[in-house]
Design a protein around this motif. Structure first.
Motif, PDB file in Angstrom:
ATOM      1  N   LEU A  23       0.837  -1.200   0.000  1.00  0.00           N
ATOM      2  CA  LEU A  23       0.000   0.000   0.000  1.00  0.00           C
ATOM      3  C   LEU A  23       0.869   1.246   0.000  1.00  0.00           C
ATOM      4  O   LEU A  23       1.700   1.432   0.887  1.00  0.00           O
ATOM      5  N   ASP A  24       0.656   2.111  -0.997  1.00  0.00           N
ATOM      6  CA  ASP A  24       1.522   3.280  -1.154  1.00  0.00           C
ATOM      7  C   ASP A  24       0.864   4.567  -0.669  1.00  0.00           C
ATOM      8  O   ASP A  24       1.210   5.652  -1.129  1.00  0.00           O
ATOM      9  N   VAL A  25      -0.083   4.453   0.265  1.00  0.00           N
ATOM     10  CA  VAL A  25      -0.625   5.651   0.917  1.00  0.00           C
ATOM     11  C   VAL A  25      -0.445   5.469   2.426  1.00  0.00           C
ATOM     12  O   VAL A  25      -0.338   4.339   2.908  1.00  0.00           O
ATOM     13  N   PRO A  26      -0.426   6.589   3.185  1.00  0.00           N
ATOM     14  CA  PRO A  26      -0.274   6.471   4.641  1.00  0.00           C
ATOM     15  C   PRO A  26      -1.411   5.618   5.217  1.00  0.00           C
ATOM     16  O   PRO A  26      -2.558   5.722   4.760  1.00  0.00           O
ATOM     17  N   HIS A  27      -1.092   4.756   6.170  1.00  0.00           N
ATOM     18  CA  HIS A  27      -2.121   3.866   6.699  1.00  0.00           C
ATOM     19  C   HIS A  27      -1.862   3.525   8.151  1.00  0.00           C
ATOM     20  O   HIS A  27      -0.721   3.644   8.644  1.00  0.00           O
ATOM     21  N   ASP A  28      -2.940   3.117   8.827  1.00  0.00           N
ATOM     22  CA  ASP A  28      -2.877   2.752  10.246  1.00  0.00           C
ATOM     23  C   ASP A  28      -4.016   1.767  10.492  1.00  0.00           C
ATOM     24  O   ASP A  28      -5.121   2.158  10.863  1.00  0.00           O
ATOM     25  N   PHE A  29      -3.724   0.485  10.261  1.00  0.00           N
ATOM     26  CA  PHE A  29      -4.744  -0.556  10.347  1.00  0.00           C
ATOM     27  C   PHE A  29      -4.789  -1.189  11.731  1.00  0.00           C
ATOM     28  O   PHE A  29      -3.812  -1.127  12.475  1.00  0.00           O
ATOM     29  N   ALA A  30      -5.920  -1.787  12.047  1.00  0.00           N
ATOM     30  CA  ALA A  30      -6.034  -2.569  13.282  1.00  0.00           C
ATOM     31  C   ALA A  30      -5.833  -4.034  12.927  1.00  0.00           C
ATOM     32  O   ALA A  30      -6.274  -4.493  11.872  1.00  0.00           O
ATOM     33  N   PRO A  31      -5.158  -4.782  13.823  1.00  0.00           N
ATOM     34  CA  PRO A  31      -4.849  -6.182  13.500  1.00  0.00           C
ATOM     35  C   PRO A  31      -5.991  -7.139  13.850  1.00  0.00           C
ATOM     36  O   PRO A  31      -6.760  -6.894  14.782  1.00  0.00           O
ATOM     37  N   ILE A  32      -6.096  -8.212  13.069  1.00  0.00           N
ATOM     38  CA  ILE A  32      -6.962  -9.332  13.424  1.00  0.00           C
ATOM     39  C   ILE A  32      -6.106 -10.603  13.350  1.00  0.00           C
ATOM     40  O   ILE A  32      -5.055 -10.611  12.705  1.00  0.00           O
ATOM     41  N   ALA A  33      -6.576 -11.661  14.008  1.00  0.00           N
ATOM     42  CA  ALA A  33      -5.790 -12.905  14.058  1.00  0.00           C
ATOM     43  C   ALA A  33      -5.871 -13.666  12.735  1.00  0.00           C
ATOM     44  O   ALA A  33      -4.905 -14.302  12.318  1.00  0.00           O
ATOM     45  N   GLY A  34      -7.022 -13.621  12.072  1.00  0.00           N
ATOM     46  CA  GLY A  34      -7.199 -14.371  10.822  1.00  0.00           C
ATOM     47  C   GLY A  34      -6.350 -13.806   9.701  1.00  0.00           C
ATOM     48  O   GLY A  34      -5.886 -12.660   9.761  1.00  0.00           O
ATOM     49  N   GLU A  35      -6.156 -14.607   8.672  1.00  0.00           N
ATOM     50  CA  GLU A  35      -5.404 -14.163   7.486  1.00  0.00           C
ATOM     51  C   GLU A  35      -6.321 -13.342   6.583  1.00  0.00           C
ATOM     52  O   GLU A  35      -7.405 -13.817   6.199  1.00  0.00           O
ATOM     53  N   THR A  36      -5.902 -12.133   6.234  1.00  0.00           N
ATOM     54  CA  THR A  36      -6.612 -11.330   5.240  1.00  0.00           C
ATOM     55  C   THR A  36      -6.821 -12.176   3.981  1.00  0.00           C
ATOM     56  O   THR A  36      -5.964 -12.972   3.613  1.00  0.00           O
ATOM     57  N   ARG A  37      -7.972 -11.994   3.355  1.00  0.00           N
ATOM     58  CA  ARG A  37      -8.313 -12.820   2.185  1.00  0.00           C
ATOM     59  C   ARG A  37      -7.493 -12.440   0.955  1.00  0.00           C
ATOM     60  O   ARG A  37      -7.008 -11.322   0.843  1.00  0.00           O
ATOM     61  N   ARG A  38      -7.375 -13.384   0.043  1.00  0.00           N
ATOM     62  CA  ARG A  38      -6.819 -13.123  -1.280  1.00  0.00           C
ATOM     63  C   ARG A  38      -7.934 -13.160  -2.304  1.00  0.00           C
ATOM     64  O   ARG A  38      -8.937 -13.842  -2.101  1.00  0.00           O
TER      65      ARG A  38
END
Lengths: 304, 304
Positions: free
Chosen positions: B71-86
């Protein structure tokens, strides 16, 4: 302890869909993630039958980290900058596969891996080198790894094909395990449907540098040709998933080296039984030790 | 600064193959990896036109880390335990798509995200909430986020559909951006091929709680219905890739809120021009500011 080497590791994804329709979109109902690559299957089979094993090879990027997370055997990989490849199999009753090309390994990364491999050899009892090589590796990649093992006094099983295999024969791998198609590359003039043809083809590989040749012939079983002669092992008729049966065969071969001074007839019996036990399990790299023990008694071994 | 929210992020993979053949194996010639999800497209378009933006949402596992890397924009995500989908799109001239189901978000993870979102709101000028919601989220997920923004005095654009959208209307989002199919859910009795039908349908969404309604109608342009009336904006005839045009429209709408006191006619012009600029670029989430400036002059805006 046995060392398995997987240069072309992968994250294997299986997507279950109702029915694959070209040029449509599909909701995937279940996703299976698995640490993939032939050497990792060998390592898993070894762990399943209680043999001490360490897996090494190349891993890179987040996909590489995921492979390491999913791998349930002891491992010590060397890092590369590129992302480890994925494979996607779409299952809708039958399988449609997509193989990513994988990362290009730089000369510097390869040098670091060879150093890493050297550092792992002392104290190892046997090495299995399995599978294709990623882009960017020199043509003599497997030759270098075979030579290093021999210099360290560690016997080697090599299960590969193509130019990397051809270039490694002169380095003298203790055991090679071609399947029928791989053997045919060295014997276009021989009739491999009869055992005598297989034996003659195997003798060519031995002349080229291999110690023993184990020709895996699918449901026909396998033929072990070594300095003492040739033995054929035929398993009972079974049905199941043949993917990974060759890796289970390699596991039996490297375990035999690990245990020392293997007798051709016993090696043939173990390799045929462990391959057959792998066929009985739906997932490549998995065997039930009870199946192995039972099938061992049912394998027919003959000197040919 | 604008905040974009993407709850259902994805790692978008595009595989180029010669021709997809069902139940065969394919060597993928090129792999494209991209940070995916509608809110990330909005963030990228905002960055491309020079608007200050921060992307947030949910990311998990190694796939989530890969999305953040790409991701080439500023970001601040919250974590989850599961794997993000593809998502996997196999391109062979046309596209065959496979959407992973994605992780199940736990109630505790959702609570942590809401706290994180609250902490990001102060000082923000506008919020865009975009796309589907992952499994495990409560039905009022978007309603909670709209309410929090309104309480913090930050105006909100909501681009969603289904039950999560329906439940959020009463919370009073400042702008909603249904496409024709989404509008039809609220107006099965109206004829949406004429502008009067679209306007009546939009009025229903306004009665349900939305401030303005921006109906995106593809090549027909868009209709903005707000407290002052209705404006229609029609872009010039262009051809290209319509994927992501809706996200560019949302980018224009949230930028208008960011700049304050938007006039309906100007909002309509900007949104139509930015959507059209997105169509001209092959990749969703990409626009050329020069295309935007040029197309702005070519959009026809009429009060209806």
């Amino acid at each position: 302890m046995i060392l398995t080497v997987t240069l072309n590791t992968a994250l294997d994804l299986t997507y279950t869909v109702d029915a694959l329709v070209r040029h449509e979109s599909h909701r995937v109902s279940t996703v299976t993630e698995r640490a993939g690559g032939k050497g990792l299957n060998v390592a898993r089979v070894l762990a399943a039958v209680g043999a001490p094993v360490l897996a090494t090879g190349l891993l890179g990027g987040r996909t590489g980290e995921r492979v390491a997370e999913l791998l349930d055997v002891p491992h010590d990989f060397a890092p590369i900058a590129g992302e480890t490849r994925r494979t996607v199999v779409v299952a809708d009753g039958d399988a449609t596969g997509f193989w990513e090309p994988g990362p290009e390994v730089t000369p510097g990364e390869w040098e670091l891996f060879v150093e890493h491999y050297h550092s792992l050899l002392p104290g190892k009892t046997a090495v299995a080198l399995s599978g294709s090589v990623p882009r960017g590796l020199p043509a003599d990649a497997y030759a270098v790894l075979v030579t290093a093992a021999r210099e360290a006094g560690v016997p080697v099983v090599l299960d590969a094909s193509g130019p990397a295999f051809a270039a490694a024969l002169a380095a003298g791998p203790d055991v090679v395990k071609p399947n029928r198609d791989e053997l045919a590359e060295y014997a276009p003039d021989l009739y491999l449907s009869v055992d005598a043809g297989v034996r003659m083809a195997a003798d060519r590989l031995r002349k080229a540098g291999a110690g023993s040749v184990v020709a895996s012939l699918g449901s026909r079983g396998l033929i072990v040709v070594d300095g003492d002669g040739a033995h054929k092992a035929v398993p009972p008729v079974i049905s199941g998933n043949p993917t990974g049966a060759g890796d289970a065969c390699v596991a039996a071969l490297v375990r035999a080296l690990h245990e020392g001074a293997p007798d051709g007839a016993e090696v043939a019996r173990d390799a045929a039984a462990l391959s057959a036990a792998a066929v009985l399990r739906p997932e490549a790299g998995d065997v039930d030790p009870a199946d192995f023990a039972r099938l061992r008694a049912d394998v027919t071994v003959t000197a040919i």
